[in-house]
Write a protein that holds these residues in place. Structure first.
Motif, PDB file in Angstrom:
ATOM      1  N   LYS A 219       0.832  -1.212   0.000  1.00 24.34           N
ATOM      2  CA  LYS A 219       0.000   0.000   0.000  1.00 24.34           C
ATOM      3  C   LYS A 219       0.866   1.263   0.000  1.00 24.34           C
ATOM      4  CE  LYS A 219      -3.951  -2.192   2.298  1.00 24.34           C
ATOM      5  NZ  LYS A 219      -4.732  -2.308   3.571  1.00 24.34           N
ATOM      6  N   ASN A 220       1.989   1.208   0.716  1.00 23.34           N
ATOM      7  CA  ASN A 220       2.913   2.348   0.712  1.00 23.34           C
ATOM      8  C   ASN A 220       3.491   2.584  -0.677  1.00 23.34           C
ATOM      9  OD1 ASN A 220       2.616   3.002   3.422  1.00 23.34           O
ATOM     10  ND2 ASN A 220       4.279   1.658   4.085  1.00 23.34           N
TER      11      ASN A 220
ATOM     12  N   ASP B 117       2.000   1.812  -3.532  1.00 20.31           N
ATOM     13  CA  ASP B 117       0.924   2.369  -4.347  1.00 20.31           C
ATOM     14  C   ASP B 117       0.722   3.854  -4.064  1.00 20.31           C
ATOM     15  OD1 ASP B 117       0.463  -0.103  -5.490  1.00 20.31           O
ATOM     16  OD2 ASP B 117      -1.074  -0.673  -4.034  1.00 20.31           O
ATOM     17  N   LYS B 118       0.896   4.228  -2.821  1.00 16.19           N
ATOM     18  CA  LYS B 118       0.584   5.603  -2.410  1.00 16.19           C
ATOM     19  C   LYS B 118       1.775   6.548  -2.544  1.00 16.19           C
ATOM     20  CE  LYS B 118      -1.693   8.098   1.385  1.00 16.19           C
ATOM     21  NZ  LYS B 118      -2.290   7.969   2.745  1.00 16.19           N
ATOM     22  N   HIS B 119       2.979   6.064  -2.197  1.00 15.60           N
ATOM     23  CA  HIS B 119       4.132   6.961  -2.123  1.00 15.60           C
ATOM     24  C   HIS B 119       5.266   6.607  -3.082  1.00 15.60           C
ATOM     25  CE1 HIS B 119       2.359   8.652   1.522  1.00 15.60           C
ATOM     26  NE2 HIS B 119       2.272   7.437   2.033  1.00 15.60           N
TER      27      HIS B 119
ATOM     28  N   HIS C 192       9.645   4.572  -0.828  1.00 14.31           N
ATOM     29  CA  HIS C 192       9.128   5.113   0.431  1.00 14.31           C
ATOM     30  C   HIS C 192       9.562   4.254   1.617  1.00 14.31           C
ATOM     31  CE1 HIS C 192       6.398   7.063   3.248  1.00 14.31           C
ATOM     32  NE2 HIS C 192       5.956   5.868   3.605  1.00 14.31           N
TER      33      HIS C 192
ATOM     34  N   ASP D 297       8.699   3.759   5.643  1.00 13.39           N
ATOM     35  CA  ASP D 297       7.730   4.146   6.670  1.00 13.39           C
ATOM     36  C   ASP D 297       8.289   4.041   8.082  1.00 13.39           C
ATOM     37  OD1 ASP D 297       7.852   1.434   6.981  1.00 13.39           O
ATOM     38  OD2 ASP D 297       5.717   1.048   6.645  1.00 13.39           O
TER      39      ASP D 297
END
Length: 431
Positions: free
Chosen positions: A337-338, A340-342, A346, A348
């Motif tokens: 998901k990270n 896809d989003k960033h 990325h 975290d």
């Protein structure tokens, strides 16, 4: 024609959405490091046929084995009828394979008997989980979504089988009434018992038959797109997972090239190791594990057989092999998901070790391989635990005091014990 167009759009949208979600799962699995599992293709194929298709490892517990076998066969065989439903939906026909005659009657009759078996097996599974409350279906990791997931699938299966049988019952009654478009076809050994529950009004019967037909096909595509979010993705992943499973003897640890080269260079000054890219020892996050470890995590059925035979768990230790696999999958999902989003780069600030799996868990493991032996789809939780341990010891020099003492003894005395080599046979004195 409008109905046919709607049906085609449903099929295309359902298939495309599943492909989209499946690609994300494959992308997440590919986050792992390379691992060569292309050796021994014949042995791998036989392992897949025996373990995934034959379900031989489930036979250790005969009752759930037989129930699961019924559900498995029902899922595979009954869904052969989806081919007829798709053709009927696209071309506006009804029971397009009816021309097969006696063979068609045999198939429909067999589907009905299997549907009844699936219905009964799912009902028993629901009772085992929610009324009997078997211990292996509980645990700190089996809260909220993981607990509900299994119930959702079982209830969905019961509803789909009910719709299938009710559809056939309405169809049989419409055939008996001689309604156009409902030609004489099929044998209905189970749904015949439902005829008394249905009205004699033709329009109502057509509505029931069409509603159940649509419910059945929409439910199948809904189920298909639910799989990537569910533990039931093992329905598909069990086959590649068993094919690529570890064929080496259980308990045989993998050697690290960097360490092996170091030892060879110490023993043979003329040894020149091949150029290898620097890397870390062991694994701290999912990117440090292999793609096989990550495939294992997505294949986990959450059945709890591994945890139920784990000696550490039995004695009250924090370790649960099932949780190890579920945590690995959850971390993969988070990283995906990270991305896809960033974007792929990325960070975290989290990791599999510490944020998902604690130090206490990995050091509670006895490395006995009971979990890998018990898993019905050849998942290897120990492989992940060992890599996390390697990171803790070789990258951080952090381990429990007892482990550090043992490593110190090996370094100084050549054995795990505190005695020097000269004192090893003192126990025999006086005999």
């Amino acid at each position: 024609m409008v109905v046919q167009i709607i049906f085609v759009l449903l099929v295309v949208a359902g298939t495309a959405l599943f492909a989209f979600n499946a690609r994300k799962v494959i992308r997440n699995i590919k986050l792992g490091k390379a691992a060569n599992r292309s050796d021994k293709p014949q042995e791998r194929l036989m392992t897949m046929l025996k373990v995934a298709f034959g379900q031989t490892k489930m036979a250790v517990r005969p009752v759930p084995f037989l129930l699961h076998l019924v559900v498995y066969l029902g899922f595979v065989i009954i869904n052969l009828e989806v081919l007829e439903i798709v053709i009927d939906g696209i071309f506006g026909t009804h029971r397009v394979f009816a021309g097969l005659g006696g063979l068609y009657n045999f198939l429909i009759g067999s589907f009905e008997l299997l549907a009844a078996g699936v219905w009964l097996a799912c009902a028993i599974f629901l009772i085992r989980r929610n009324v009997v409350k078997l211990k292996r279906f509980s645990g700190v990791e089996m809260k909220s979504w993981p607990k509900s997931d299994a119930n959702y699938i079982l209830i969905t299966e019961i509803l789909l089988m009910s719709a299938f049988l009710l559809m056939n019952a309405a169809d049989a009654k419409l055939q008996a009434l001689g309604v156009a478009h409902y030609q004489q076809a099929g044998a209905f050994p189970v749904s015949t018992w439902l005829l008394g529950l249905l009205p004699n009004n033709i329009n109502t019967l057509i509505f029931i038959e069409r509603f159940c037909w649509w419910f059945h096909i929409v439910g199948i595509f809904g189920f298909l797109n639910y799989l990537p979010y569910s533990k039931h993705f093992h329905i598909m992943l069990a086959f590649p997972n068993t094919y690529f499973s570890n064929l080496n003897p259980k308990g045989e640890f993998t050697n690290m090239d960097s360490v092996t080269n170091e030892v060879k260079a110490m023993l043979d000054p003329s040894f020149v190791p091949a150029e290898t890219a620097p890397g870390k020892f062991g694994a701290k996050d999912i990117q440090d594990l292999t793609w096989v470890n990550l495939l294992n995590a997505y294949t986990c059925t959450e059945c709890g057989r591994c945890t139920s035979v784990c000696p550490a768990n039995m004695t009250g230790k924090l370790l649960s092999p099932r949780k190890i696999m579920m945590d690995t999958r959850d971390r993969m999902e988070e990283v995906g998901k990270n991305i896809d989003k960033h974007g792929a780069d990325h960070q975290d600030g989290k990791s599999l070790l510490d944020d998902y799996i604690s130090r206490e868990e990995i050091w509670a493991c006895t490395s006995c391989n009971a979990c890998t032996e018990a898993c019905p789809v050849n998942i290897d939780p120990l492989g992940i635990i060992v890599e996390l341990r390697r990171y803790a010891v070789m990258e951080e020099s952090v381990a429990p005091a007892s482990i550090n003492a043992m490593l110190g003894n090996v370094e100084n005395n050549g054995a795990p014990w505190k005695y020097s080599p000269a004192d090893r046979f003192n126990w025999a004195e006086g005999d």
